[in-house]
Design an enzyme around this catalytic site. Structure first.
Site, PDB file in Angstrom:
ATOM      1  N   CYS A 175      40.505  37.276  48.737  1.00 30.89           N
ATOM      2  CA  CYS A 175      40.005  38.647  48.666  1.00 30.89           C
ATOM      3  C   CYS A 175      39.432  39.030  47.305  1.00 30.89           C
ATOM      4  O   CYS A 175      38.773  40.063  47.183  1.00 30.89           O
ATOM      5  CB  CYS A 175      41.121  39.621  49.034  1.00 30.89           C
ATOM      6  SG  CYS A 175      41.723  39.432  50.734  1.00 30.89           S
ATOM      7  N   HIS A 254      43.970  33.817  36.657  1.00 31.60           N
ATOM      8  CA  HIS A 254      44.375  32.869  37.701  1.00 31.60           C
ATOM      9  C   HIS A 254      45.804  32.404  37.418  1.00 31.60           C
ATOM     10  O   HIS A 254      46.094  31.855  36.366  1.00 31.60           O
ATOM     11  CB  HIS A 254      43.428  31.666  37.717  1.00 31.60           C
ATOM     12  CG  HIS A 254      43.406  30.943  39.031  1.00 31.60           C
ATOM     13  ND1 HIS A 254      44.527  30.392  39.598  1.00 31.60           N
ATOM     14  CD2 HIS A 254      42.385  30.691  39.899  1.00 31.60           C
ATOM     15  CE1 HIS A 254      44.205  29.826  40.742  1.00 31.60           C
ATOM     16  NE2 HIS A 254      42.917  29.997  40.955  1.00 31.60           N
ATOM     17  N   HIS A 340      37.489  56.385  37.268  1.00 29.26           N
ATOM     18  CA  HIS A 340      37.685  56.122  38.696  1.00 29.26           C
ATOM     19  C   HIS A 340      38.317  54.747  38.885  1.00 29.26           C
ATOM     20  O   HIS A 340      38.071  53.825  38.096  1.00 29.26           O
ATOM     21  CB  HIS A 340      36.356  56.197  39.449  1.00 29.26           C
ATOM     22  CG  HIS A 340      35.603  57.469  39.219  1.00 29.26           C
ATOM     23  ND1 HIS A 340      35.974  58.668  39.777  1.00 29.26           N
ATOM     24  CD2 HIS A 340      34.501  57.728  38.459  1.00 29.26           C
ATOM     25  CE1 HIS A 340      35.143  59.613  39.382  1.00 29.26           C
ATOM     26  NE2 HIS A 340      34.238  59.074  38.584  1.00 29.26           N
ATOM     27  N   HIS A 344      41.776  47.112  45.351  1.00 22.27           N
ATOM     28  CA  HIS A 344      41.558  46.342  46.578  1.00 22.27           C
ATOM     29  C   HIS A 344      42.421  46.890  47.710  1.00 22.27           C
ATOM     30  O   HIS A 344      43.646  46.993  47.592  1.00 22.27           O
ATOM     31  CB  HIS A 344      41.884  44.870  46.339  1.00 22.27           C
ATOM     32  CG  HIS A 344      41.994  44.066  47.599  1.00 22.27           C
ATOM     33  ND1 HIS A 344      41.026  44.071  48.574  1.00 22.27           N
ATOM     34  CD2 HIS A 344      42.971  43.235  48.049  1.00 22.27           C
ATOM     35  CE1 HIS A 344      41.395  43.277  49.567  1.00 22.27           C
ATOM     36  NE2 HIS A 344      42.574  42.767  49.273  1.00 22.27           N
ATOM     37  N   ASN A 377      41.202  46.305  55.960  1.00 24.13           N
ATOM     38  CA  ASN A 377      41.085  45.358  54.850  1.00 24.13           C
ATOM     39  C   ASN A 377      39.842  44.506  55.105  1.00 24.13           C
ATOM     40  O   ASN A 377      39.850  43.620  55.960  1.00 24.13           O
ATOM     41  CB  ASN A 377      42.335  44.487  54.763  1.00 24.13           C
ATOM     42  CG  ASN A 377      42.292  43.482  53.624  1.00 24.13           C
ATOM     43  OD1 ASN A 377      41.259  43.294  52.987  1.00 24.13           O
ATOM     44  ND2 ASN A 377      43.406  42.837  53.357  1.00 24.13           N
TER      45      ASN A 377
END
Length: 449
Positions: A175, A254, A340, A344, A377
């Site tokens: 995602c 990561h 703002h 996700h 989603n």
């Protein structure tokens, strides 16, 4: 033969002049070559599924029951998740999943991908009168569906791009891949001057339906819906006038070296041989750690000095404190850095956790909640539906800074910071224009399951 003194003097002056001119030229070349390249976001277009593809929770569960692919316990669990997911009755499934039984083969998967991306690209090109042959860089990301020819090849064939367009298809990155694609284009635009780039971001729902009974894999069935976005980027100075945003920072984190993080979102076979994507119980904990690492690196670039000093002092105080109950480390006020927030829309629990972690208000997370409610989603494209929501509401003003936060398998946490560089007209058509006046809606609170 003796050279007159005056001629010798002028010869030295001429040599000095040439040396100075050469030095000045080198400095000018160095200055322009080392100057950071500005990446402008001209515009983006999110796909809006037609109303006949909408799926309410009751329809979703009824479909499960009629198809007869799942045991009763799996259906009951899916119903529980769907009711508490924060997804409303307007989110859509591709046409193939409305069939009984659902068809998740190759051709319907291609059709879903083409329907979403062809529509988004066509809308973006027509809005700005873009000739496809003017696109220099094309990057797509779709995590699980990776056909041959590639997704970018389908776009090139459909719209007639040039033969020397630099095309890349990303897969398997979850995602957060949308911001990975932006990062890749940013690096390419540093090398290729005066270029126009198109980024396509989506996740195909058709091939990802899980038919087994493992609860950790059934979660994805209840959360993911169809959607995608086309984004137009440029490093041309001439495009500054028509651009909406300028990219300020992009930071990727990561956590794949940690086993718990690596296995938190994992595609695998269950005990019956069915393929699905497993979401572990530790997912929120993993996401919190990834966000913390990302913020530690991002903070010095975006936070005012007062917040950085406050945070640093709290870390020092905690380290050298001798009391039994050590004081909590200060969480910087990121609302002093951003206007703002586009979190996700991975699920209700994800949005809740990030709001709590960053001490944000419900209004700060409104765009994320409304995107989850209306579109579900949509994976890597969700942060763009959220930005589209803010634009339709007329909340983004010139000079505002927007923070997009993406999470994905691996495990990854990526941040993109955009500065609005133009006066946006909220009446310009986008994915929310048809019913923005109905939002925000009240979403009842539910107990954690």
């Amino acid at each position: 033969m003796e050279i007159p003194l005056q001629d010798s003097y002028y010869s030295f002056l001429l040599a000095d002049f040439h040396l100075l001119a050469a030095t000045a030229l080198l400095l000018i070349v160095y200055f322009f070559s080392c100057r950071p390249t500005c990446i402008y976001l001209i515009d983006f277009s999110c796909y809006r599924p037609p109303d006949d593809l909408r799926v309410s929770t009751s329809n979703f569960i009824e479909h499960f029951e009629i198809c007869g692919l799942h045991e009763r316990s799996a259906i009951d669990f899916s119903n529980k998740v769907a009711e508490r997911s924060g997804i409303g009755c307007e989110a859509g499934f591709p046409l193939s999943l409305h069939q009984i039984p659902p068809d998740n083969s190759l051709n319907p998967s291609r059709e879903e991908t083409e329907t979403i991306l062809f529509t988004a690209v066509k809308d973006l090109f027509s809005k700005h009168n873009i000739n496809p042959k003017n696109i220099d860089i094309l990057v797509s990301n779709c995590s699980i569906f990776c056909p041959t020819p590639s997704i970018t090849a389908r776009i090139i064939n459909k719209f007639g791009f040039r033969s020397n367009v630099k095309s890349i298809s990303l897969s398997g990155m979850g995602c957060s891949a949308g911001l990975v694609a932006i990062s890749l284009v940013k690096d390419l635009l540093k090398v290729h001057r005066n270029s126009l780039a198109l980024v396509l971001s989506m996740e195909a729902v058709t091939p990802n339906g899980y038919k087994g009974k493992m609860k950790s894999m059934l979660l994805a069935n209840a959360l993911f819906r169809m959607g995608g976005v086309a984004i137009l980027l440029s490093n041309k100075k001439s495009d500054k006038r028509r651009a909406k945003y300028k990219l300020q920072h992009l930071l990727r984190t990561h956590m794949g070296s940690d086993d718990q993080s690596y296995q938190s979102v994992f595609q695998e076979n269950d005990e019956s041989g069915y393929v699905g994507v497993s979401l572990s119980r530790e997912l929120l904990h993993v996401a919190g750690n990834a966000l913390k690492t990302n913020l530690t690196e991002l903070g010095p670039y975006v936070l005012p000095y007062s917040e950085q000093i406050h945070y640093g002092l709290s870390v020092i105080h905690r380290k050298f404190s001798t009391s039994a109950r050590k004081k909590e480390i200060y969480v910087p006020n990121f609302k002093k850095a951003f206007d703002h927030f586009c979190i996700h829309a991975g699920g209700r629990a994800v949005i809740d956790a990030i709001e709590q972690k960053l001490r944000l208000t419900k209004e700060d997370g409104e765009a994320s909640r409304m995107t989850l409610y209306r579109f579900g989603n949509t994976s890597s494209s969700s942060v763009w539906y959220e930005l589209s929501y803010l634009e339709a509401k007329g909340r983004v003003k010139r000079g505002n800074r927007v923070w997009q936060i993406g999470f994905g398998s691996g495990f990854k946490c990526n941040s993109a910071i955009w500065e609005c560089v133009s006066d946006l007209n909220p009446k310009i058509r986008n994915a929310w224009s048809d019913r923005i006046h109905k939002y925000p809606v009240d979403i009842p609170d539910v107990a954690d399951h």
